[in-house]
Design a protein around this motif. Structure first.
Motif, mmCIF file in Angstrom:
data_model
loop_
_atom_site.group_PDB
_atom_site.id
_atom_site.type_symbol
_atom_site.label_atom_id
_atom_site.label_comp_id
_atom_site.label_asym_id
_atom_site.label_seq_id
_atom_site.Cartn_x
_atom_site.Cartn_y
_atom_site.Cartn_z
ATOM 1 N N UNK A 93 25.558 36.172 32.805
ATOM 2 C CA UNK A 93 26.879 36.691 33.111
ATOM 3 C C UNK A 93 27.053 37.023 34.574
ATOM 4 N N UNK A 94 28.314 37.151 34.958
ATOM 5 C CA UNK A 94 28.631 37.584 36.318
ATOM 6 C C UNK A 94 29.958 38.322 36.306
ATOM 7 N N UNK A 95 30.046 39.374 37.117
ATOM 8 C CA UNK A 95 31.329 40.071 37.233
ATOM 9 C C UNK A 95 32.281 39.290 38.135
ATOM 10 N N UNK A 96 33.539 39.269 37.744
ATOM 11 C CA UNK A 96 34.595 38.684 38.571
ATOM 12 C C UNK A 96 35.524 39.830 38.943
ATOM 13 N N UNK A 97 35.728 40.020 40.249
ATOM 14 C CA UNK A 97 36.528 41.136 40.753
ATOM 15 C C UNK A 97 37.849 40.625 41.323
ATOM 16 N N UNK A 98 38.811 41.508 41.556
ATOM 17 C CA UNK A 98 40.093 41.075 42.141
ATOM 18 C C UNK A 98 39.940 40.309 43.452
ATOM 19 N N UNK A 99 38.888 40.537 44.187
ATOM 20 C CA UNK A 99 38.680 39.854 45.466
ATOM 21 C C UNK A 99 38.109 38.440 45.305
ATOM 22 N N UNK A 100 37.691 38.072 44.094
ATOM 23 C CA UNK A 100 37.052 36.785 43.854
ATOM 24 C C UNK A 100 38.077 35.686 43.573
ATOM 25 N N UNK A 101 37.741 34.460 43.961
ATOM 26 C CA UNK A 101 38.646 33.316 43.813
ATOM 27 C C UNK A 101 39.054 33.078 42.355
ATOM 28 N N UNK A 102 38.169 33.341 41.410
ATOM 29 C CA UNK A 102 38.432 33.073 39.990
ATOM 30 C C UNK A 102 39.247 34.178 39.311
ATOM 31 N N UNK A 103 39.544 35.265 40.018
ATOM 32 C CA UNK A 103 40.190 36.431 39.407
ATOM 33 C C UNK A 103 41.488 36.081 38.670
ATOM 34 N N UNK A 104 42.431 35.474 39.326
ATOM 35 C CA UNK A 104 43.742 35.200 38.713
ATOM 36 C C UNK A 104 43.621 34.291 37.491
ATOM 37 N N UNK A 105 42.763 33.279 37.605
ATOM 38 C CA UNK A 105 42.567 32.356 36.478
ATOM 39 C C UNK A 105 42.088 33.098 35.232
ATOM 40 N N UNK A 106 41.093 33.970 35.390
ATOM 41 C CA UNK A 106 40.538 34.685 34.240
ATOM 42 C C UNK A 106 41.444 35.833 33.801
ATOM 43 N N UNK A 107 42.061 36.507 34.743
ATOM 44 C CA UNK A 107 42.950 37.619 34.391
ATOM 45 C C UNK A 107 44.102 37.139 33.511
ATOM 46 N N UNK A 108 44.549 35.915 33.725
ATOM 47 C CA UNK A 108 45.666 35.381 32.942
ATOM 48 C C UNK A 108 45.326 35.217 31.458
ATOM 49 N N UNK A 109 44.065 35.305 31.096
ATOM 50 C CA UNK A 109 43.648 35.180 29.694
ATOM 51 C C UNK A 109 43.882 36.454 28.889
ATOM 52 N N UNK A 110 44.132 37.564 29.572
ATOM 53 C CA UNK A 110 44.157 38.872 28.922
ATOM 54 C C UNK A 110 45.507 39.569 29.061
ATOM 55 N N UNK A 111 45.770 40.524 28.156
ATOM 56 C CA UNK A 111 46.950 41.369 28.345
ATOM 57 C C UNK A 111 46.713 42.308 29.526
ATOM 58 N N UNK A 112 47.778 42.754 30.157
ATOM 59 C CA UNK A 112 47.651 43.727 31.248
ATOM 60 C C UNK A 112 47.278 45.072 30.648
ATOM 61 N N UNK A 113 46.159 45.634 31.126
ATOM 62 C CA UNK A 113 45.705 46.936 30.643
ATOM 63 C C UNK A 113 45.365 47.791 31.861
ATOM 64 N N UNK A 114 45.987 48.948 31.966
ATOM 65 C CA UNK A 114 45.706 49.867 33.074
ATOM 66 C C UNK A 114 44.234 50.222 33.063
ATOM 67 N N UNK A 115 43.639 50.293 34.236
ATOM 68 C CA UNK A 115 42.228 50.639 34.354
ATOM 69 C C UNK A 115 41.298 49.442 34.336
ATOM 70 N N UNK A 116 41.868 48.233 34.372
ATOM 71 C CA UNK A 116 41.027 47.034 34.432
ATOM 72 C C UNK A 116 40.191 47.085 35.701
#
Length: 180
Positions: A93-116
């Protein structure tokens, strides 16, 4: 009887998508094993050999630190309903953070949840099923909203300050690199 698979079959993918809780285990090379329950519609099957989960703010950030050190992670799901099953996903595994290139692609898979806080991507190397005959029956009655409400009340700046204070290193002193 335990059975091993190289990939996530359609049946196993459907099982994963139907679960309301999953467990994440990781460990540093030298130190404590961490095991965390997760919920809130935060697990996605990306494809037959990859999953990702939305990592929400927590009291610690153990998994991220462990993944940065060695990448090893196990995800476990189990059925609490009629058909018993335990499913373990072993991988890197690897963490993907908002600063990472893959962030938007993976974030789009989930509902918006405060505290992500981050997304954890797992390349599944091995899949194991076992019977689950001794797992008790439980009924899902809903997700807890406490974490979401806490994060909404703190706001982005307050959550960031919480991360600065509480999520920069593991309990064994390993860096999480959350805010680099």
């Amino acid at each position: 009887m335990a059975k091993f698979y190289d990939l996530l079959t359609t049946e196993l993918q459907n099982f994963i998508e139907a679960q309301h809780i999953f467990f994440v285990a990781s460990a540093p090379n030298d130190g404590r094993v961490n095991l965390s329950p997760k919920g809130m519609d935060a697990l996605r099957v990306v494809n037959e050999s990859e999953i990702a989960y939305l990592d929400l703010t927590g009291s610690g950030n153990e998994t991220a630190a462990h993944l940065l050190e060695n990448g090893r992670v196990t995800i476990m799901l189990c059925s609490f309903t009629e058909k018993p099953l335990i499913l373990r996903l072993y991988g890197q595994g690897e963490p993907i953070r908002p600063r990472d290139a893959a962030w938007q692609e993976y974030l789009s898979l989930f509902p918006a949840i405060a505290g992500t806080r981050q997304i954890v991507r797992v390349k599944v190397e091995s899949v194991q099923t076992s019977c689950g005959f001794a797992v008790p029956f439980y009924e899902f009655s809903g997700d807890r909203q406490i974490l979401k409400e806490w994060a909404e009340k703190k706001g982005e700046e307050g959550v960031y300050e919480y991360w600065e204070k509480n999520n920069q290193q593991s309990i064994d002193g390993l860096p999480t690199r959350l805010l680099e």
